[in-house]
Write a protein that holds these residues in place. Structure first.
Motif, PDB file in Angstrom:
ATOM      1  N   ASP A 156       0.772  -1.350   0.054  1.00  0.00           N
ATOM      2  CA  ASP A 156      -0.056   0.113   0.135  1.00  0.00           C
ATOM      3  C   ASP A 156       1.091   1.293  -0.080  1.00  0.00           C
ATOM      4  O   ASP A 156       0.759   2.408  -0.713  1.00  0.00           O
ATOM      5  N   ALA A 157       1.895   1.195   0.855  1.00  0.00           N
ATOM      6  CA  ALA A 157       2.710   2.494   0.788  1.00  0.00           C
ATOM      7  C   ALA A 157       3.767   2.500  -0.348  1.00  0.00           C
ATOM      8  O   ALA A 157       3.751   3.783  -0.841  1.00  0.00           O
ATOM      9  N   LEU A 158       3.971   1.668  -1.041  1.00  0.00           N
ATOM     10  CA  LEU A 158       4.555   1.802  -2.341  1.00  0.00           C
ATOM     11  C   LEU A 158       3.857   1.950  -3.479  1.00  0.00           C
ATOM     12  O   LEU A 158       4.367   2.957  -4.482  1.00  0.00           O
ATOM     13  N   GLN A 159       2.358   1.892  -3.262  1.00  0.00           N
ATOM     14  CA  GLN A 159       1.359   2.192  -4.231  1.00  0.00           C
ATOM     15  C   GLN A 159       1.220   3.677  -4.256  1.00  0.00           C
ATOM     16  O   GLN A 159       1.135   4.472  -5.100  1.00  0.00           O
ATOM     17  N   ALA A 160       1.110   4.056  -2.941  1.00  0.00           N
ATOM     18  CA  ALA A 160       0.973   5.657  -2.651  1.00  0.00           C
ATOM     19  C   ALA A 160       2.056   6.508  -3.102  1.00  0.00           C
ATOM     20  O   ALA A 160       1.930   7.631  -3.550  1.00  0.00           O
ATOM     21  N   ARG A 161       3.453   5.662  -3.093  1.00  0.00           N
ATOM     22  CA  ARG A 161       4.597   6.553  -3.564  1.00  0.00           C
ATOM     23  C   ARG A 161       4.317   6.462  -5.018  1.00  0.00           C
ATOM     24  O   ARG A 161       4.719   7.583  -5.758  1.00  0.00           O
ATOM     25  N   VAL A 198      -3.635  14.284  -2.901  1.00  0.00           N
ATOM     26  CA  VAL A 198      -2.767  14.846  -1.825  1.00  0.00           C
ATOM     27  C   VAL A 198      -3.110  14.112  -0.337  1.00  0.00           C
ATOM     28  O   VAL A 198      -1.922  13.513   0.242  1.00  0.00           O
ATOM     29  N   GLU A 199      -4.363  14.301   0.021  1.00  0.00           N
ATOM     30  CA  GLU A 199      -4.333  13.773   1.378  1.00  0.00           C
ATOM     31  C   GLU A 199      -4.326  12.124   1.519  1.00  0.00           C
ATOM     32  O   GLU A 199      -3.961  11.512   2.481  1.00  0.00           O
ATOM     33  N   GLU A 200      -4.935  11.669   0.417  1.00  0.00           N
ATOM     34  CA  GLU A 200      -4.797   9.984   0.277  1.00  0.00           C
ATOM     35  C   GLU A 200      -3.093   9.778   0.365  1.00  0.00           C
ATOM     36  O   GLU A 200      -2.828   8.692   1.057  1.00  0.00           O
ATOM     37  N   ILE A 201      -2.442  10.420  -0.802  1.00  0.00           N
ATOM     38  CA  ILE A 201      -0.848  10.082  -0.629  1.00  0.00           C
ATOM     39  C   ILE A 201      -0.257  10.286   0.709  1.00  0.00           C
ATOM     40  O   ILE A 201       0.617   9.644   1.098  1.00  0.00           O
ATOM     41  N   ASP A 247      -1.888  10.127   3.726  1.00  0.00           N
ATOM     42  CA  ASP A 247      -2.001   9.139   4.648  1.00  0.00           C
ATOM     43  C   ASP A 247      -1.211   7.911   4.390  1.00  0.00           C
ATOM     44  O   ASP A 247      -0.805   6.919   5.301  1.00  0.00           O
ATOM     45  N   GLY A 248      -0.993   7.549   3.094  1.00  0.00           N
ATOM     46  CA  GLY A 248      -0.478   6.196   2.792  1.00  0.00           C
ATOM     47  C   GLY A 248       0.825   5.894   2.600  1.00  0.00           C
ATOM     48  O   GLY A 248       1.404   4.743   2.825  1.00  0.00           O
ATOM     49  N   ALA A 249       1.664   6.893   2.491  1.00  0.00           N
ATOM     50  CA  ALA A 249       3.150   6.752   1.764  1.00  0.00           C
ATOM     51  C   ALA A 249       4.061   7.097   2.982  1.00  0.00           C
ATOM     52  O   ALA A 249       5.167   6.940   2.727  1.00  0.00           O
ATOM     53  N   ASN A 250       3.569   6.599   4.133  1.00  0.00           N
ATOM     54  CA  ASN A 250       4.558   6.589   5.306  1.00  0.00           C
ATOM     55  C   ASN A 250       5.465   7.936   5.332  1.00  0.00           C
ATOM     56  O   ASN A 250       6.725   7.737   5.756  1.00  0.00           O
ATOM     57  N   PHE A 251       4.912   9.176   5.122  1.00  0.00           N
ATOM     58  CA  PHE A 251       5.845  10.338   5.367  1.00  0.00           C
ATOM     59  C   PHE A 251       6.074  10.667   6.990  1.00  0.00           C
ATOM     60  O   PHE A 251       5.120  10.193   7.738  1.00  0.00           O
ATOM     61  N   ASP A 252       6.994  11.284   7.363  1.00  0.00           N
ATOM     62  CA  ASP A 252       7.055  12.152   8.649  1.00  0.00           C
ATOM     63  C   ASP A 252       5.776  12.885   8.580  1.00  0.00           C
ATOM     64  O   ASP A 252       5.533  13.342   7.904  1.00  0.00           O
ATOM     65  N   PRO A 253       5.205  12.758  10.036  1.00  0.00           N
ATOM     66  CA  PRO A 253       4.018  13.561  10.219  1.00  0.00           C
ATOM     67  C   PRO A 253       3.961  14.801   9.889  1.00  0.00           C
ATOM     68  O   PRO A 253       3.102  15.521   9.128  1.00  0.00           O
ATOM     69  N   GLU A 254       5.105  15.560  10.114  1.00  0.00           N
ATOM     70  CA  GLU A 254       5.500  17.185   9.909  1.00  0.00           C
ATOM     71  C   GLU A 254       5.423  17.122   8.457  1.00  0.00           C
ATOM     72  O   GLU A 254       4.814  18.288   7.879  1.00  0.00           O
ATOM     73  N   ALA A 265       3.934  15.394   6.311  1.00  0.00           N
ATOM     74  CA  ALA A 265       2.839  15.040   5.673  1.00  0.00           C
ATOM     75  C   ALA A 265       1.800  16.426   5.875  1.00  0.00           C
ATOM     76  O   ALA A 265       0.926  16.792   5.022  1.00  0.00           O
ATOM     77  N   ARG A 266       2.002  17.024   7.205  1.00  0.00           N
ATOM     78  CA  ARG A 266       1.160  18.100   7.722  1.00  0.00           C
ATOM     79  C   ARG A 266       1.549  19.285   6.618  1.00  0.00           C
ATOM     80  O   ARG A 266       0.557  19.968   6.156  1.00  0.00           O
ATOM     81  N   ARG A 267       2.771  19.462   6.162  1.00  0.00           N
ATOM     82  CA  ARG A 267       3.230  20.670   5.372  1.00  0.00           C
ATOM     83  C   ARG A 267       2.647  20.429   3.920  1.00  0.00           C
ATOM     84  O   ARG A 267       1.991  21.468   3.339  1.00  0.00           O
ATOM     85  N   VAL A 268       2.591  19.291   3.389  1.00  0.00           N
ATOM     86  CA  VAL A 268       1.897  18.897   2.111  1.00  0.00           C
ATOM     87  C   VAL A 268       0.365  19.670   2.132  1.00  0.00           C
ATOM     88  O   VAL A 268      -0.027  20.326   1.155  1.00  0.00           O
ATOM     89  N   THR A 269      -0.223  19.032   3.250  1.00  0.00           N
ATOM     90  CA  THR A 269      -1.868  19.349   3.181  1.00  0.00           C
ATOM     91  C   THR A 269      -1.991  20.675   3.427  1.00  0.00           C
ATOM     92  O   THR A 269      -2.906  21.348   2.840  1.00  0.00           O
ATOM     93  N   GLU A 270      -1.450  21.257   4.293  1.00  0.00           N
ATOM     94  CA  GLU A 270      -1.360  22.810   4.863  1.00  0.00           C
ATOM     95  C   GLU A 270      -1.221  23.610   3.650  1.00  0.00           C
ATOM     96  O   GLU A 270      -1.744  24.635   3.706  1.00  0.00           O
ATOM     97  N   ALA A 271      -0.189  23.288   2.819  1.00  0.00           N
ATOM     98  CA  ALA A 271       0.058  24.184   1.664  1.00  0.00           C
ATOM     99  C   ALA A 271      -1.311  24.517   0.627  1.00  0.00           C
ATOM    100  O   ALA A 271      -1.415  25.482   0.203  1.00  0.00           O
TER     101      ALA A 271
END
Length: 234
Positions: free
Chosen positions: A6-11, A42-45, A47-54, A56-62
């Motif tokens: 799942d994580a690889l597919q998200a990437r 972007v939200e789905e990615i 959640d699924g790509a195993n990013f560092d939480p910070e 991931a937050r920057r991506v969605t907040e942008a």
């Protein structure tokens, strides 16, 4: 529960998204962005790509940031996206960031051939692409070291890795992870983080700012991913 596949597919989806926006946006792209498709992707990615939480937050907040872009109609949004794309990548008077690896780095790590018109960096990228048995098409037949082509390759190799984790066994998974490591160490990790950081900082629309954040997050986690895929299955 998220699996490695799942994580690889998200990437894979994340790199596909980056490759898509490395071409001049169309009216369909503007319509889709305003309809919320990019935000959902972007939200789905994230959640699924195993990013560092910070990260991931920057991506969605942008994308969530207050910006007049979200009040534009489709034609105005298309103009804004095209202006941002041109300013960032193709402005003949001086683009903010070169989309070509060799030009971006200001030197060619593979320049020992004496070639004048063919980039050794692009030739080496093509060498790795052939290992996967594919030739990324890019947009408008761009050079193999164009970021749109490189991110398309990463999309394809992650898609195959996700399938190998589920179906093909340890040998195929390690073959694909070795190709990924070769490409990352020789190409993407040499410029990906700096490239997308410049995009993030210079973008005038929340769309390209979020894509810059997404590229930075992918580059930051890339080493851990191919290292995990190289490890033998338990």
């Amino acid at each position: 529960m998220e699996t490695l596949a799942d994580a690889l597919q998200a990437r894979s989806c994340a790199y596909r998204l980056l490759a898509f926006f490395m071409a001049l946006p169309t009216r369909d792209v503007a319509d889709s962005v305003l309809a919320g498709s990019l935000r959902a992707d972007v939200e789905e990615i994230a959640d699924g790509a195993n990013f560092d939480p910070e990260e991931a937050r920057r991506v969605t907040e942008a994308l969530d940031a207050e910006n007049s872009f979200w009040q534009l109609d489709a034609e105005e949004a298309l103009r804004a996206l095209r202006l941002d794309y041109t300013m960032l990548f193709t402005n003949p008077e001086g683009a903010v960031v070169s989309p070509y690896e060799a030009c971006f780095k200001g030197s060619d790590d593979f320049d020992s051939s004496g070639l004048t018109f063919i980039s050794p960096t692009a030739l080496d990228a093509e060498r790795v692409y052939r290992q996967l048995g594919i030739k990324p098409s890019g947009h408008s037949n761009e050079s193999a070291d164009h970021m749109g082509v490189e991110t398309e390759f990463l999309d394809l190799v992650y898609e195959q890795l996700a399938g190998a984790v589920d179906d093909s066994g340890d040998e195929e998974r390690q073959r694909l992870a070795t190709i990924l490591e070769d490409f990352d160490r020789g190409h993407f990790l040499k410029w990906g983080a700096a490239f997308f950081s410049r995009v993030q900082n210079a973008a005038q629309t929340p769309v390209y700012r979020a894509l810059g954040c997404l590229g930075v997050a992918l580059a930051a986690s890339e080493r851990d991913v191919f290292a995990g895929c190289l490890a033998p299955c338990a």
